[in-house]
Scaffold this motif. Structure first.
Motif, mmCIF file in Angstrom:
data_model
loop_
_atom_site.group_PDB
_atom_site.id
_atom_site.type_symbol
_atom_site.label_atom_id
_atom_site.label_comp_id
_atom_site.label_asym_id
_atom_site.label_seq_id
_atom_site.Cartn_x
_atom_site.Cartn_y
_atom_site.Cartn_z
ATOM 1 N N LEU A 244 2.656 12.364 -0.218
ATOM 2 C CA LEU A 244 1.749 11.225 -0.262
ATOM 3 C C LEU A 244 2.022 10.339 0.937
ATOM 4 O O LEU A 244 3.182 10.004 1.214
ATOM 5 C CB LEU A 244 1.954 10.436 -1.560
ATOM 6 N N GLY A 245 0.969 9.971 1.648
ATOM 7 C CA GLY A 245 1.077 9.066 2.780
ATOM 8 C C GLY A 245 0.394 7.751 2.457
ATOM 9 O O GLY A 245 -0.800 7.722 2.170
ATOM 10 N N LEU A 246 1.179 6.675 2.462
ATOM 11 C CA LEU A 246 0.649 5.335 2.218
ATOM 12 C C LEU A 246 0.689 4.554 3.524
ATOM 13 O O LEU A 246 1.680 4.622 4.259
ATOM 14 C CB LEU A 246 1.489 4.620 1.149
ATOM 15 N N PRO A 247 -0.369 3.800 3.817
ATOM 16 C CA PRO A 247 -0.394 3.050 5.077
ATOM 17 C C PRO A 247 0.558 1.861 5.035
ATOM 18 O O PRO A 247 0.709 1.201 4.015
ATOM 19 C CB PRO A 247 -1.854 2.588 5.185
ATOM 20 N N PRO B 272 3.485 5.067 8.728
ATOM 21 C CA PRO B 272 3.134 5.537 7.387
ATOM 22 C C PRO B 272 4.384 5.685 6.513
ATOM 23 O O PRO B 272 5.473 5.966 7.014
ATOM 24 C CB PRO B 272 2.498 6.908 7.627
ATOM 25 N N TYR B 273 4.201 5.463 5.247
ATOM 26 C CA TYR B 273 5.270 5.642 4.266
ATOM 27 C C TYR B 273 4.984 6.955 3.554
ATOM 28 O O TYR B 273 3.946 7.111 2.920
ATOM 29 C CB TYR B 273 5.271 4.460 3.298
ATOM 30 N N LEU B 274 5.880 7.921 3.687
ATOM 31 C CA LEU B 274 5.662 9.271 3.167
ATOM 32 C C LEU B 274 6.587 9.546 1.987
ATOM 33 O O LEU B 274 7.785 9.270 2.061
ATOM 34 C CB LEU B 274 5.902 10.300 4.272
ATOM 35 N N LEU B 275 6.008 10.122 0.934
ATOM 36 C CA LEU B 275 6.760 10.407 -0.282
ATOM 37 C C LEU B 275 6.469 11.816 -0.768
ATOM 38 O O LEU B 275 5.311 12.165 -0.996
ATOM 39 C CB LEU B 275 6.326 9.458 -1.413
ATOM 40 N N PRO B 276 7.498 12.628 -0.964
ATOM 41 C CA PRO B 276 7.252 13.921 -1.608
ATOM 42 C C PRO B 276 7.031 13.674 -3.104
ATOM 43 O O PRO B 276 7.783 12.928 -3.734
ATOM 44 C CB PRO B 276 8.557 14.691 -1.357
ATOM 45 N N LEU B 277 5.956 14.244 -3.644
ATOM 46 C CA LEU B 277 5.620 14.026 -5.052
ATOM 47 C C LEU B 277 5.110 15.305 -5.689
ATOM 48 O O LEU B 277 4.393 16.082 -5.059
ATOM 49 C CB LEU B 277 4.513 12.973 -5.202
ATOM 50 N N SER B 278 5.440 15.488 -6.946
ATOM 51 C CA SER B 278 4.799 16.534 -7.726
ATOM 52 C C SER B 278 3.482 15.959 -8.252
ATOM 53 O O SER B 278 3.325 14.742 -8.329
ATOM 54 C CB SER B 278 5.708 16.994 -8.862
ATOM 55 N N PHE B 279 2.548 16.836 -8.591
ATOM 56 C CA PHE B 279 1.245 16.342 -9.020
ATOM 57 C C PHE B 279 0.612 17.258 -10.058
ATOM 58 O O PHE B 279 0.908 18.435 -10.141
ATOM 59 C CB PHE B 279 0.298 16.175 -7.823
ATOM 60 N N GLY B 280 -0.270 16.655 -10.823
ATOM 61 C CA GLY B 280 -1.168 17.387 -11.702
ATOM 62 C C GLY B 280 -2.555 17.324 -11.094
ATOM 63 O O GLY B 280 -2.898 16.341 -10.423
ATOM 64 N N GLU C 137 -1.490 -2.007 -3.241
ATOM 65 C CA GLU C 137 -2.116 -2.775 -2.163
ATOM 66 C C GLU C 137 -3.073 -1.971 -1.299
ATOM 67 O O GLU C 137 -3.874 -2.549 -0.571
ATOM 68 C CB GLU C 137 -1.031 -3.396 -1.277
ATOM 69 N N THR C 138 -3.031 -0.643 -1.367
ATOM 70 C CA THR C 138 -3.846 0.153 -0.450
ATOM 71 C C THR C 138 -5.204 0.525 -1.043
ATOM 72 O O THR C 138 -5.342 0.682 -2.253
ATOM 73 C CB THR C 138 -3.104 1.431 -0.017
ATOM 74 N N ASP C 139 -6.172 0.643 -0.168
ATOM 75 C CA ASP C 139 -7.493 1.136 -0.558
ATOM 76 C C ASP C 139 -7.607 2.638 -0.327
ATOM 77 O O ASP C 139 -8.392 3.309 -0.978
ATOM 78 C CB ASP C 139 -8.598 0.438 0.245
ATOM 79 N N THR C 140 -6.826 3.134 0.625
ATOM 80 C CA THR C 140 -6.914 4.541 1.003
ATOM 81 C C THR C 140 -5.521 5.116 1.219
ATOM 82 O O THR C 140 -4.680 4.506 1.875
ATOM 83 C CB THR C 140 -7.733 4.708 2.304
ATOM 84 N N ALA C 141 -5.311 6.309 0.671
ATOM 85 C CA ALA C 141 -4.057 7.028 0.859
ATOM 86 C C ALA C 141 -4.395 8.465 1.255
ATOM 87 O O ALA C 141 -5.540 8.913 1.108
ATOM 88 C CB ALA C 141 -3.231 7.008 -0.423
ATOM 89 N N SER C 142 -3.402 9.178 1.737
ATOM 90 C CA SER C 142 -3.564 10.590 2.090
ATOM 91 C C SER C 142 -2.559 11.401 1.296
ATOM 92 O O SER C 142 -1.480 10.910 0.950
ATOM 93 C CB SER C 142 -3.319 10.809 3.580
#
Length: 160
Positions: A31-34, A39-47, A72-77
């Motif tokens: 996950l990339g958060l602005p 960018p703030y990058l986080l490895p995440l598991s997902f459904g 706080e973000t409107d858009t993430a990657s």
């Protein structure tokens, strides 16, 4: 080189169905958060709901940077990739919006979240930490893949 230029070497764009199939078979991504500086990058598991939503479980501490930034973000990657070999890999990049899922709706997502991979450490910590469920609604998706040797390359040919 651009993606178009790499097509001559065997790179292919993934269509929507291929992207859905790929996301359905994967369990982790980044996950990339602005942020203002980087960018703030986080490895995440997902459904994955099989269509347009991913779900993430957050363990939140007293001052959670990911929680604050997600709110706080409107858009993430979100980037999901799989590499089998240097000639066989896939990558999907998603752009979308993050929202908190109210706890009253968690039971409705039980099937989607049942197959989510979590390290044992996270499972153990979740018993004593604040847990939130976030929905990532996909707005845009692109995927590329390379499956097989590039044109003109022969197996066992080490002259390149």
């Amino acid at each position: 080189m651009s993606i178009d230029e790499l097509r001559e070497y065997g790179l292919e764009a993934m269509n929507d169905r291929e992207i859905q199939q790929f996301l359905s078979s994967q369990k982790v991504g980044v996950l990339g958060l602005p942020d203002a500086d980087e960018p703030y990058l986080l490895p995440l598991s997902f459904g994955y709901d099989g269509e347009e939503r991913l779900y993430f479980t957050y363990l939140l501490g007293s001052s959670s940077r990911k929680g604050t930034m997600s709110e706080e973000t409107d858009t993430a990657s979100f980037l999901v990739y799989k590499v089998d070999t240097m000639y066989n890999w896939q990558s999907v990049l998603l752009t979308g919006a993050l929202t908190t899922v109210p706890e009253a709706e968690w039971d409705e997502l039980e099937d989607t979240m049942s197959e989510v991979w979590r390290p044992d450490l996270i499972e153990t910590a979740s018993l004593s930490a604040d847990v939130e469920l976030y929905e990532f609604r996909i707005r845009e998706q692109t995927g590329v893949k390379h499956q097989g040797l590039p044109p003109g390359f022969k197996a066992g040919d080490d002259s390149r």
